[in-house]
Design a protein around this motif. Structure first.
Motif, short mmCIF file in Angstrom:
data_model
loop_
_atom_site.label_atom_id
_atom_site.label_comp_id
_atom_site.label_asym_id
_atom_site.label_seq_id
_atom_site.Cartn_x
_atom_site.Cartn_y
_atom_site.Cartn_z
N PRO A 26 18.67 -41.01 -38.59
CA PRO A 26 19.73 -41.52 -37.69
C PRO A 26 20.97 -41.98 -38.45
N LEU A 27 20.78 -42.61 -39.60
CA LEU A 27 21.92 -43.05 -40.40
C LEU A 27 22.68 -41.85 -40.95
N PHE A 28 21.94 -40.84 -41.38
CA PHE A 28 22.58 -39.62 -41.90
C PHE A 28 23.41 -38.95 -40.81
N ARG A 29 22.86 -38.85 -39.61
CA ARG A 29 23.59 -38.23 -38.51
C ARG A 29 24.84 -39.02 -38.16
N ALA A 30 24.73 -40.33 -38.16
CA ALA A 30 25.89 -41.16 -37.86
C ALA A 30 26.97 -41.00 -38.93
N ALA A 31 26.55 -40.92 -40.19
CA ALA A 31 27.52 -40.77 -41.28
C ALA A 31 28.27 -39.44 -41.19
N MET A 32 27.61 -38.41 -40.67
CA MET A 32 28.25 -37.12 -40.54
C MET A 32 29.44 -37.15 -39.58
N LEU A 33 29.45 -38.11 -38.67
CA LEU A 33 30.51 -38.16 -37.66
C LEU A 33 31.73 -38.95 -38.12
N LEU A 34 31.62 -39.69 -39.21
CA LEU A 34 32.71 -40.57 -39.63
C LEU A 34 34.03 -39.84 -39.89
N PRO A 35 34.04 -38.70 -40.58
CA PRO A 35 35.33 -38.04 -40.81
C PRO A 35 36.05 -37.65 -39.52
N TYR A 36 35.29 -37.32 -38.48
CA TYR A 36 35.88 -36.83 -37.24
C TYR A 36 36.43 -37.96 -36.37
N ILE A 37 35.77 -39.11 -36.39
CA ILE A 37 36.19 -40.21 -35.53
C ILE A 37 37.20 -41.14 -36.21
N ALA A 38 37.36 -41.04 -37.51
CA ALA A 38 38.32 -41.88 -38.22
C ALA A 38 39.74 -41.44 -37.89
N PRO A 39 40.70 -42.36 -37.81
CA PRO A 39 42.10 -41.98 -37.52
C PRO A 39 42.65 -41.05 -38.60
N VAL A 40 43.36 -40.03 -38.17
CA VAL A 40 43.85 -39.03 -39.11
C VAL A 40 44.87 -39.64 -40.08
N VAL A 41 45.64 -40.62 -39.63
CA VAL A 41 46.62 -41.26 -40.52
C VAL A 41 45.90 -42.00 -41.64
N ALA A 42 44.81 -42.68 -41.30
CA ALA A 42 44.07 -43.45 -42.30
C ALA A 42 43.42 -42.53 -43.33
N LEU A 98 40.53 -27.91 -47.74
CA LEU A 98 39.40 -28.80 -48.00
C LEU A 98 39.43 -30.02 -47.08
N PHE A 99 40.61 -30.56 -46.86
CA PHE A 99 40.74 -31.70 -45.96
C PHE A 99 40.30 -31.33 -44.55
N GLN A 100 40.72 -30.17 -44.08
CA GLN A 100 40.33 -29.74 -42.74
C GLN A 100 38.83 -29.46 -42.66
N GLY A 101 38.27 -28.90 -43.73
CA GLY A 101 36.83 -28.68 -43.74
C GLY A 101 36.06 -29.98 -43.66
N TRP A 102 36.49 -30.98 -44.43
CA TRP A 102 35.82 -32.27 -44.43
C TRP A 102 36.01 -33.02 -43.11
N ARG A 103 37.21 -32.94 -42.55
CA ARG A 103 37.49 -33.74 -41.36
C ARG A 103 36.87 -33.15 -40.10
N TYR A 104 36.79 -31.83 -39.99
CA TYR A 104 36.41 -31.22 -38.72
C TYR A 104 35.01 -30.60 -38.71
N PHE A 105 34.28 -30.67 -39.82
CA PHE A 105 32.93 -30.12 -39.77
C PHE A 105 32.00 -30.89 -38.83
N PRO A 106 32.22 -32.22 -38.55
CA PRO A 106 31.31 -32.89 -37.61
C PRO A 106 31.30 -32.27 -36.22
N PHE A 107 32.42 -31.69 -35.80
CA PHE A 107 32.45 -31.03 -34.49
C PHE A 107 31.47 -29.87 -34.45
N ALA A 108 31.52 -29.02 -35.49
CA ALA A 108 30.57 -27.91 -35.57
C ALA A 108 29.15 -28.43 -35.78
#
Length: 226
Positions: A26-42, A98-108
């Motif tokens: 469960p922690l691993f799955r939650a961590a996978m979502l962090l790049p997608y839900i974090a503000p893009v500016v941050a 690389l940034f786009q791969g890291w930020r948007y892989f949680p959607f896939a």
């Protein structure tokens, strides 16, 4: 192309890792979502600091291993030698990809994980009894079950990547070989105050996106019919 393929491949790999039960899943799955839900500016600010030429941690590591510092966000290309062949590596463009791969892989990752969990376990057990290897089970069971999800993700990610603005603008501002159509529209409108040119480019972008949306909906209805 790479901005579409990389998030999907990373999402598939993460979904395969998170499918089976293990301690801390469960922690691993939650961590996978962090790049997608974090503000893009941050997150773009964090990447900018990490890749800074003078005080960035990535260039500090390069110094530690005896490599030359690289201006990741302002250098257009660098010459690399591989097996005696020299080629130009697009530095800033690779960072954006690389940034786009890291930020948007949680959607896939979410799409693939949902589909993987619905595959009957009996299929894998029967394949094991028949002597199928891990690679064969992935090729003949997993991938056929993911084909419609994969097709939908490819179309969606291609449309969204083609239409993306904030990632490139926040990281490089469109400099060093990362000048894409959406950044061009912004520069013509706000940088040069040329409303006509910006409007013309916007129409071109809208027509291309309309064609891509036509492909997407055609694929979607074919999938529903199947």
């Amino acid at each position: 192309f790479f901005g579409t393929a990389l998030p999907i491949l990373m999402g598939l790999a993460a979904a395969m890792l998170a499918r089976d039960t293990f301690v801390g899943r469960p922690l691993f799955r939650a961590a996978m979502l962090l790049p997608y839900i974090a503000p893009v500016v941050a997150v773009s600010f964090v990447w900018t600091i990490m890749l800074n030429t003078q005080y960035g941690i990535v260039n500090h590591w390069l110094d530690e291993f005896g490599f030359q510092r690289i201006s990741f966000l302002s250098q257009r290309s660098a010459t690399l030698t591989l097996f005696g062949w020299e080629f130009q590596w697009p530095v800033a463009l690779s960072v954006v990809i690389l940034f786009q791969g890291w930020r948007y892989f949680p959607f896939a990752f979410l799409f693939f994980l949902a589909r993987l969990q619905s595959i009957p376990e009996e299929l894998y057990e029967a394949a094991k009894v028949d002597g199928a290897t891990l690679t064969q089970r992935f090729r003949h069971i997993t991938m056929p079950e993911l084909r419609f999800v994969l097709g939908t993700l490819i179309l969606l990610r291609f449309i969204w990547t083609f239409n993306k603005f904030e990632d490139v603008f926040l990281l490089t501002g469109g400099a060093a070989g990362t000048q894409i159509l959406t950044v061009d529209i912004y520069n013509w409108l706000f940088g040069r105050s040329d409303v006509g040119a910006a409007a013309a480019l916007s129409i071109v972008l809208a027509l291309i996106l309309a064609a891509l949306l036509f492909v997407y909906f055609r694929w979607f209805f074919v999938e529903e019919g199947a």
